[in-house]
Design a protein around this motif. Structure first.
Motif, PDB file in Angstrom:
ATOM      1  N   GLN A   1      44.661  51.221  41.363  1.00  9.13           N
ATOM      2  CA  GLN A   1      44.117  50.765  40.069  1.00  9.13           C
ATOM      3  C   GLN A   1      44.432  49.111  40.361  1.00  9.13           C
ATOM      4  O   GLN A   1      45.019  48.428  40.803  1.00  9.13           O
ATOM      5  CB  GLN A   1      45.326  50.967  38.862  1.00  9.13           C
TER       6      GLN A   1
ATOM      7  N   ILE B   1      43.505  45.370  37.899  1.00  2.26           N
ATOM      8  CA  ILE B   1      43.667  45.023  36.589  1.00  2.26           C
ATOM      9  C   ILE B   1      43.263  43.491  36.704  1.00  2.26           C
ATOM     10  O   ILE B   1      44.046  42.785  37.455  1.00  2.26           O
ATOM     11  CB  ILE B   1      44.734  45.291  35.699  1.00  2.26           C
TER      12      ILE B   1
ATOM     13  N   ARG C   1      41.345  38.603  49.002  1.00  5.20           N
ATOM     14  CA  ARG C   1      40.729  37.397  49.424  1.00  5.20           C
ATOM     15  C   ARG C   1      41.388  37.267  50.791  1.00  5.20           C
ATOM     16  O   ARG C   1      40.970  36.386  51.508  1.00  5.20           O
ATOM     17  CB  ARG C   1      41.242  36.146  48.596  1.00  5.20           C
TER      18      ARG C   1
ATOM     19  N   GLU D   1      51.300  45.862  43.950  1.00  8.14           N
ATOM     20  CA  GLU D   1      51.234  45.556  45.250  1.00  8.14           C
ATOM     21  C   GLU D   1      50.636  44.301  45.555  1.00  8.14           C
ATOM     22  O   GLU D   1      51.005  43.835  46.580  1.00  8.14           O
ATOM     23  CB  GLU D   1      50.244  46.677  46.001  1.00  8.14           C
ATOM     24  N   VAL D   2      49.564  43.923  44.775  1.00  7.47           N
ATOM     25  CA  VAL D   2      49.045  42.521  44.671  1.00  7.47           C
ATOM     26  C   VAL D   2      49.212  41.717  43.205  1.00  7.47           C
ATOM     27  O   VAL D   2      48.646  42.514  42.323  1.00  7.47           O
ATOM     28  CB  VAL D   2      47.757  42.617  45.322  1.00  7.47           C
TER      29      VAL D   2
ATOM     30  N   GLY E   1      46.958  35.702  42.140  1.00 12.36           N
ATOM     31  CA  GLY E   1      46.331  34.986  42.999  1.00 12.36           C
ATOM     32  C   GLY E   1      45.264  35.464  43.585  1.00 12.36           C
ATOM     33  O   GLY E   1      44.469  34.809  44.394  1.00 12.36           O
ATOM     34  N   ASP E   2      44.802  36.854  43.285  1.00 15.35           N
ATOM     35  CA  ASP E   2      43.747  37.384  43.706  1.00 15.35           C
ATOM     36  C   ASP E   2      42.720  37.331  42.726  1.00 15.35           C
ATOM     37  O   ASP E   2      42.918  37.148  41.622  1.00 15.35           O
ATOM     38  CB  ASP E   2      43.635  38.681  44.618  1.00 15.35           C
ATOM     39  N   ASP E   3      41.549  38.253  42.726  1.00 18.70           N
ATOM     40  CA  ASP E   3      40.527  38.500  41.603  1.00 18.70           C
ATOM     41  C   ASP E   3      41.055  39.352  40.668  1.00 18.70           C
ATOM     42  O   ASP E   3      40.770  39.211  39.301  1.00 18.70           O
ATOM     43  CB  ASP E   3      39.111  38.857  42.300  1.00 18.70           C
ATOM     44  N   ALA E   4      42.051  40.225  41.245  1.00 15.84           N
ATOM     45  CA  ALA E   4      42.473  41.280  40.236  1.00 15.84           C
ATOM     46  C   ALA E   4      43.839  41.642  41.013  1.00 15.84           C
ATOM     47  O   ALA E   4      44.202  41.292  42.098  1.00 15.84           O
ATOM     48  CB  ALA E   4      41.728  42.364  39.837  1.00 15.84           C
ATOM     49  N   ALA E   5      44.774  42.041  40.063  1.00 18.80           N
ATOM     50  CA  ALA E   5      46.196  42.593  40.622  1.00 18.80           C
ATOM     51  C   ALA E   5      45.926  44.036  41.044  1.00 18.80           C
ATOM     52  O   ALA E   5      44.760  44.594  40.462  1.00 18.80           O
ATOM     53  CB  ALA E   5      47.111  42.543  39.448  1.00 18.80           C
ATOM     54  N   VAL E   6      46.552  44.724  41.845  1.00 16.91           N
ATOM     55  CA  VAL E   6      46.567  45.771  42.456  1.00 16.91           C
ATOM     56  C   VAL E   6      47.818  46.562  42.188  1.00 16.91           C
ATOM     57  O   VAL E   6      48.818  46.030  42.305  1.00 16.91           O
ATOM     58  CB  VAL E   6      46.183  45.846  44.142  1.00 16.91           C
ATOM     59  N   LEU E   7      47.848  47.500  41.256  1.00 22.79           N
ATOM     60  CA  LEU E   7      48.836  48.285  40.950  1.00 22.79           C
ATOM     61  C   LEU E   7      49.063  49.485  41.791  1.00 22.79           C
ATOM     62  O   LEU E   7      48.195  50.153  42.003  1.00 22.79           O
ATOM     63  CB  LEU E   7      48.831  48.743  39.507  1.00 22.79           C
TER      64      LEU E   7
END
Lengths: 302, 302
Positions: A37, A39, A145, B20-21, B24-30
């Motif tokens: 996912q 977000i 990125r 997980e991210v 700082g990126d275009d989106a967060a990774v859950l």
């Protein structure tokens, strides 16, 4: 206005299978996500990001969705649900909300996104639209990125510059190209160009701790950049290099993959290779055999 | 301010395995959610929901988290990640953001929530804090407003009234009680009392198409309601019935389960049964053998 407006919205919002419970409970309930996912969250405010007096409220609603859809595309993901929070100026609050939602719902229908929740406030301030959007990557990894590697080709999804002439309000969301690229090649890194081609390219490369040698002549310049140049006195290239809100994707992949993508009939001719990732940080161009450093420019948020 | 503030935030935000991210990126990774995901969104604005001149900014940040945590608790869920969007008045924007984040980060640490993304704007308007929060229900179904059944016991998680005296800024988030109840009993319906006990109870029952016969004397009245009564001239009961921002849970379950929960030492003595769900819609009390209709009251959003 909240209760009656929410009842109206519930009636207008499409029910898609990924949202099991939408607007109207303490929280939305989403079906289990296939894969990973993603977000993102972006807000736009009257007087900062748009001018409500000079633009259609539906266009502004459409744009609020578009900037989030662009972030989802930049992760190589498919959008699922949007949570829309409005802060509405006191005068004509219900009418404003309705007009903004026309654009939001048009975008949601076009891109198969569920409006699954959000909030509404009426206050003494400018119109503010805040959207948090969920998406998923069914198989493989989201594009970050930070994944660019030395030797990668740098490709862009379309032409840059002059979006302020109108295109910025209803940008193409590159979701479909992202989906095709995911099936076709292995994208190593991606970002969407919201603050300017050079600035966002520089950000992506900095996150990857690498730089770029650019083939400046290959940067696709939008017709709007030429038109804008006639008004501004700056060159069309300068507009392509530094104007914001193009919402095109900037990506890196192997040189072979870049060739494969550019040649693929499903991708079309919008995709263009503009340079190569190099180990030395910064943006560079080759000028009569020697490398010359380029300065990233664009819109830096206050 | 955005770039440097985001760098500061990245340093301050705890990394939890479900994200997980993060920023700082275009989106967060859950990370994939175990079971079902719930997502809520709530904004609070200076001059509407709080008074920045008279309150600590850290308290206001803490409260913005608390109202979302309360929604997650009302779904019987565990919170995971928060997406925080601030609209900051021009004067002292960075200082304001830092102070608000003190409270947000305190709440995030206490409740094991990751700040995974969001947005920041500086504008000509009042401080606005908008949080979208994700959570999950690992096993079983999220608690909805619509699940109350005739014959169910109505229970509340604590005492009501007078929260305006200060408790509303740092409310107890009933996440821990919700988790214990999920293991112990089968909750049929739930809502959190943000706009007033009677109003939110009425909303939950309306969503379930049922009503309630209340045992008025069993409604727990907070000490703050008594203190507030001395100032307002209204009865302590009236404050418990209609004041907002208690952030207690109102739930229904079988009468046997209610007894089991009230008797359980882990639940403690805060949980109280206040009535029974009946088929006839509306709120009722028995008065000398006959039923008398009660009027739901509370805070209705403009």
């Amino acid at each position: 206005m909240e209760t009656s407006f929410l009842a109206y919205l519930r009636g207008r919002c499409r029910t898609l299978p990924e949202v099991e419970v939408g607007i109207g409970d303490d929280a939305a309930v989403l079906a289990p996500v296939q894969g990973r996912q993603v977000i993102c969250a972006d807000q736009i405010i009257d007087g900062v990001d748009f001018d409500a007096a000079g633009q259609s409220l539906a266009d502004i609603g459409y744009k609020a969705m578009a900037i989030n859809l662009s972030d989802i595309a930049a992760m190589g993901a498919v959008p699922d649900a949007a949570f829309v929070t409005l802060a509405l100026p006191k005068d004509d609050a219900t009418q404003t909300a309705g007009a903004v939602y026309e654009g939001i719902l048009e975008s949601a229908a076009r891109h198969q996104v569920s409006i699954a929740g959000g909030d509404l406030s009426v206050y003494d301030g400018p119109l503010s639209i805040n959207i948090t959007m969920t998406g998923h990557v069914a198989a493989g990894e989201p594009w970050l990125r930070s994944g660019a590697c030395e030797g990668d080709a740098i490709v862009v999804s379309g032409a840059f510059g002059g979006s302020i002439l109108g295109r910025h309000l209803r940008p193409i969301s590159r979701l479909s190209m992202a989906a095709t690229l995911r099936r076709l090649v292995d994208v190593h890194a991606a970002i969407d160009a919201s603050d300017g081609l050079s600035l966002d390219l520089d950000r992506m490369l900095a996150a990857s701790r690498v730089g770029a040698e650019l083939d400046i002549d290959q940067i696709p310049i939008h017709d709007d950049a030429h038109r804008q140049s006639e008004q501004s006195g700056r060159s069309a290239f300068e507009h392509a290099w530094s104007d914001g809100e193009d919402f095109e994707l900037i990506m890196t992949m192997s040189a072979d993959d870049a060739q494969k993508a550019v040649d693929d009939p499903k991708i079309g001719k919008d995709l263009r290779r503009i340079g190569t990732v190099v180990g030395r940080t910064g943006l560079w161009k080759r000028d009569k055999g020697s490398l010359k450093r380029l300065s990233p420019q664009g819109y830096l948020h206050g």
